[in-house]
Scaffold this motif. Structure first.
Motif, short mmCIF file in Angstrom:
data_model
loop_
_atom_site.label_atom_id
_atom_site.label_comp_id
_atom_site.label_asym_id
_atom_site.label_seq_id
_atom_site.Cartn_x
_atom_site.Cartn_y
_atom_site.Cartn_z
N PHE A 239 82.40 12.77 41.86
CA PHE A 239 82.58 11.32 41.96
C PHE A 239 81.33 10.70 42.56
CE2 PHE A 239 83.83 7.75 44.82
CZ PHE A 239 84.04 6.81 43.82
N VAL A 240 80.80 9.69 41.86
CA VAL A 240 79.63 8.94 42.33
C VAL A 240 80.06 7.48 42.43
CG1 VAL A 240 77.23 8.30 41.87
CG2 VAL A 240 78.08 10.56 41.17
N SER A 241 80.02 6.92 43.64
CA SER A 241 80.63 5.61 43.86
C SER A 241 79.79 4.46 43.30
CB SER A 241 80.89 5.38 45.35
OG SER A 241 79.66 5.27 46.07
N HIS A 242 78.46 4.56 43.41
CA HIS A 242 77.62 3.47 42.93
C HIS A 242 76.17 3.94 42.82
CE1 HIS A 242 77.15 3.15 47.30
NE2 HIS A 242 76.04 2.46 47.10
N ALA A 243 75.30 3.04 42.37
CA ALA A 243 73.97 3.44 41.93
C ALA A 243 72.87 3.23 42.97
CB ALA A 243 73.61 2.70 40.64
N HIS A 244 73.19 3.16 44.24
CA HIS A 244 72.14 3.19 45.25
C HIS A 244 71.65 4.62 45.42
CE1 HIS A 244 73.26 -0.89 47.26
NE2 HIS A 244 72.31 -1.02 46.37
N SER A 245 70.37 4.77 45.69
CA SER A 245 69.75 6.10 45.66
C SER A 245 70.36 7.06 46.67
CB SER A 245 68.24 5.98 45.91
OG SER A 245 67.98 5.38 47.17
N ASP A 246 70.86 6.55 47.80
CA ASP A 246 71.43 7.46 48.80
C ASP A 246 72.84 7.92 48.43
OD1 ASP A 246 72.25 4.80 49.18
OD2 ASP A 246 72.70 5.10 51.29
N HIS A 247 73.35 7.48 47.28
CA HIS A 247 74.66 7.92 46.81
C HIS A 247 74.58 8.68 45.49
CE1 HIS A 247 77.29 5.69 49.71
NE2 HIS A 247 76.15 5.05 49.88
N LEU A 248 73.44 8.64 44.84
CA LEU A 248 73.28 9.35 43.57
C LEU A 248 72.93 10.81 43.81
CD1 LEU A 248 71.17 6.72 41.58
CD2 LEU A 248 73.59 7.27 41.23
N PRO A 249 73.47 11.73 43.01
CA PRO A 249 73.11 13.14 43.16
C PRO A 249 71.63 13.36 42.84
CG PRO A 249 74.40 12.80 41.16
CD PRO A 249 74.44 11.51 41.92
N THR A 250 71.03 14.29 43.56
CA THR A 250 69.59 14.53 43.41
C THR A 250 69.28 15.78 42.60
OG1 THR A 250 69.55 15.73 45.51
CG2 THR A 250 69.06 13.37 45.58
N GLY A 251 70.29 16.50 42.15
CA GLY A 251 70.04 17.71 41.38
C GLY A 251 71.33 18.31 40.87
N GLY A 252 71.21 19.49 40.27
CA GLY A 252 72.36 20.21 39.77
C GLY A 252 72.79 19.75 38.39
N HIS A 253 73.87 20.37 37.90
CA HIS A 253 74.41 20.07 36.58
C HIS A 253 75.92 20.04 36.66
CE1 HIS A 253 70.45 20.75 34.77
NE2 HIS A 253 70.36 21.81 35.56
N LYS B 239 71.25 9.57 35.51
CA LYS B 239 70.33 10.42 34.73
C LYS B 239 70.73 11.89 34.73
CE LYS B 239 66.40 7.42 35.90
NZ LYS B 239 65.07 7.35 36.53
N ARG B 240 71.97 12.20 35.09
CA ARG B 240 72.40 13.60 35.15
C ARG B 240 73.84 13.71 34.68
NH1 ARG B 240 69.00 16.68 38.17
NH2 ARG B 240 67.49 15.53 39.42
N GLY B 241 74.12 14.71 33.87
CA GLY B 241 75.48 15.08 33.55
C GLY B 241 76.23 14.10 32.67
N PRO B 242 77.22 14.59 31.92
CA PRO B 242 78.05 13.71 31.09
C PRO B 242 79.03 12.91 31.94
CG PRO B 242 78.85 15.97 30.96
CD PRO B 242 77.59 16.01 31.78
N LEU B 243 79.39 11.74 31.44
CA LEU B 243 80.38 10.89 32.11
C LEU B 243 81.78 11.34 31.69
CD1 LEU B 243 80.97 8.31 33.82
CD2 LEU B 243 80.91 7.04 31.66
N ILE B 244 82.65 11.57 32.67
CA ILE B 244 84.03 11.96 32.40
C ILE B 244 84.76 10.80 31.72
CG2 ILE B 244 86.26 12.39 33.50
CD1 ILE B 244 84.68 14.86 33.43
N LYS B 245 85.34 11.07 30.57
CA LYS B 245 86.11 10.04 29.86
C LYS B 245 87.60 10.13 30.21
CE LYS B 245 82.55 8.62 27.40
NZ LYS B 245 81.96 7.27 27.55
N ASP B 246 88.11 11.36 30.29
CA ASP B 246 89.53 11.56 30.59
C ASP B 246 89.70 11.84 32.08
OD1 ASP B 246 90.26 11.30 27.87
OD2 ASP B 246 89.68 13.39 27.51
#
Length: 346
Positions: A70-84, A98-105
Motif C-alpha cells: 500500500f502506497v498512500s500518496h506520491a510524496h517522495s518520503d512515502h514512495l518505495p525506493t526499490g524492490g519488485h 515507477k515500480r510494480g503493477p497497480l492492483i486492480k482487484d
C-alpha cells in the motif's frame, strides 16, 4: 556496564508496559495475530522495511513479490525506493511510483478512501474481526483536485500526527487563502515558495478561481513543479487549468511558483506551508495536514479504541491520549510490541 542508551531502552519498555495495561486485550491480540514487521537485507545487514497487515505491506521502503504494498500518496518520503511487487494505491499515485503493477482487484475486506492531502492520496480501511484505518498523510479540506478525508469508525487508527501537539493551531483556511491572494495582487511580482507536489497544484486552483481563464500565461513554474503538474495534467484540465499555457519566461511572468530551484531576489517572496519558513518575506499557513484540533475532531468521529501515531512531534501519542482519554502508542512502541514485548505481555 549500563549505559545511558540502555537506561533509555529500559525506561521505554517500562512505559510501554504501563500503556499496554490500558489497551483492551482483544485489541492487543488482534495486533499480535494480524500484524508483522518486515525487513529487507543488503550486503552487510538487514533493514526495517515496514509493518504488514497479513500480506499487505503498509508504505514499505521496498516492494516485495510476496506482498501487496500500500502506497498512500506520491510524496517522495512515502514512495518505495526499490524492490519488485504489486502496488495498492490510487491510479494517480501509481503514476509517480515507477515500480510494480497497480492492483486492480482489491481484497474484499480492504477499501481505499480519499485522504485529502494531495491529488491521488488515499487512506486504507480494513474490515476484519476489528476494523482498522491507516490514514497516511491526510487533511479534512478538499479542492477541485481531490476530496477531503472523511472519518470512518475504526477500532484501531494509524494516524498522521504531523501536527500532534496543542501548539499547532492554524488560521481559518478560507481566510488564509484570501490573504494569500490579496498579497499576490498587492505585490504584483512574487516568488511563491512551496513544495513540488500537492501545494503548488492547489495554489494553481486558487489562482484559477481568482483570475479566471487564461491566468496561466502570467505564471511560471519551476522545472520540478511543472514536471509533476504535467503528470496530473488530466486533473488540472478538469479544474480548468491548461498545463501547456504556463509562461516559459520567468522574467516576464508576474507569479513564479518555485521550490527554491529558481528564486528571483528582485521579487517579494511568499512562503506557503504548515511550518513557518524563514526564506520568505511573508508566510501563509496553508497546510496539507490537519492541525491539532483537526486531529482531535477526526479521531472523535472515528471512535477508536487504540491510536497509533505514525509520525509527528515527540509525545504526540501522549497528547492525543490525554485529551481524548483513548489509549495511544507511538509507531516505535508498536514495533516494540510486535517484537520483543508481544508474547510475554499477552
Amino acid at each position: 556496564m549500563i549505559t545511558a542508551n540502555m537506561l533509555s531502552v529500559e525506561r521505554t519498555i517500562r512505559e510501554l508496559k504501563q500503556k499496554i495495561k490500558n489497551i483492551d486485550l482483544d485489541v492487543l491480540r488482534f495486533l499480535r495475530d494480524n500484524f508483522t514487521i518486515d525487513y529487507y537485507p543488503n550486503d552487510t545487514c538487514i533493514h526495517f522495511n515496514g509493518i504488514a497487515y497479513k500480506n499487505v505491506l503498509l508504505e514499505p521502503q521496498r516492494l516485495k513479490m510476496d506482498f501487496i504494498s500500500f502506497v498512500s500518496h506520491a510524496h517522495s518520503d512515502h514512495l518505495p525506493t526499490g524492490g519488485h511487487g504489486s502496488i495498492l494505491s490510487s491510479e494517480v499515485t501509481w503514476r509517480f511510483s515507477k515500480r510494480g503493477p497497480l492492483i486492480k482487484d482489491i481484497p474484499d475486506n480492504i477499501e481505499l478512501l480519499p485522504a485529502g492531502h494531495v491529488p491521488g492520496a488515499t487512506m486504507l480501511y480494513i474490515e476484519d474481526e476489528l476494523n482498522v484505518l491507516y490514514t497516511g498523510d491526510f487533511s479534512l479540506h478538499d479542492t477541485s483536485l481531490f476530496m477531503a478525508a472523511e472519518p470512518r469508525k475504526a477500532d484501531i487508527v494509524f494516524l498522521d500526527a504531523t501536527y500532534g501537539a496543542p501548539d499547532y493551531t492554524f488560521p481559518e483556511r478560507e481566510e488564509e487563502k484570501t490573504r494569500l491572494l490579496e498579497a499576490i495582487d498587492y505585490f504584483e511580482r512574487v516568488n511563491v515558495l512551496t513544495y513540488t507536489f500537492g501545494k503548488p497544484q492547489e495554489i494553481l486552483t486558487y489562482l484559477r478561481e481568482h483570475y479566471g481563464k487564461g491566468f496561466e500565461e502570467d505564471v511560471y513554474l519551476s522545472r520540478s513543479i511543472f514536471k509533476k503538474t504535467y503528470i496530473i495534467g488530466d486533473l488540472m484540465r478538469s479544474a480548468g487549468i491548461d498545463v501547456y499555457s504556463f509562461s516559459q519566461n520567468p522574467k516576464r511572468a508576474s507569479i513564479m511558483i518555485t521550490n527554491r530551484a529558481i528564486l528571483d531576489p528582485t521579487r517579494v517572496t511568499i512562503t506557503v506551508s504548515g511550518f513557518w519558513r524563514a526564506e520568505g518575506d511573508y508566510h501563509f499557513y496553508l497546510s496539507s495536514h490537519e492541525d491539532y484540533n483537526g486531529l482531535l475532531e477526526f479521531l472523535r468521529k472515528c471512535e477508536p479504541r487504540l491510536i497509533v501515531t505514525l509520525w509527528g512531534p515527540e509525545g504526540s501519542e501522549r497528547n492525543l491520549s490525554r485529551d481524548l482519554e483513548i489509549p495511544a502508542l507511538s509507531f516505535n512502541e508498536l514495533i516494540a510490541l510486535l517484537t520483543v514485548l508481544r508474547y510475554p505481555l499477552i
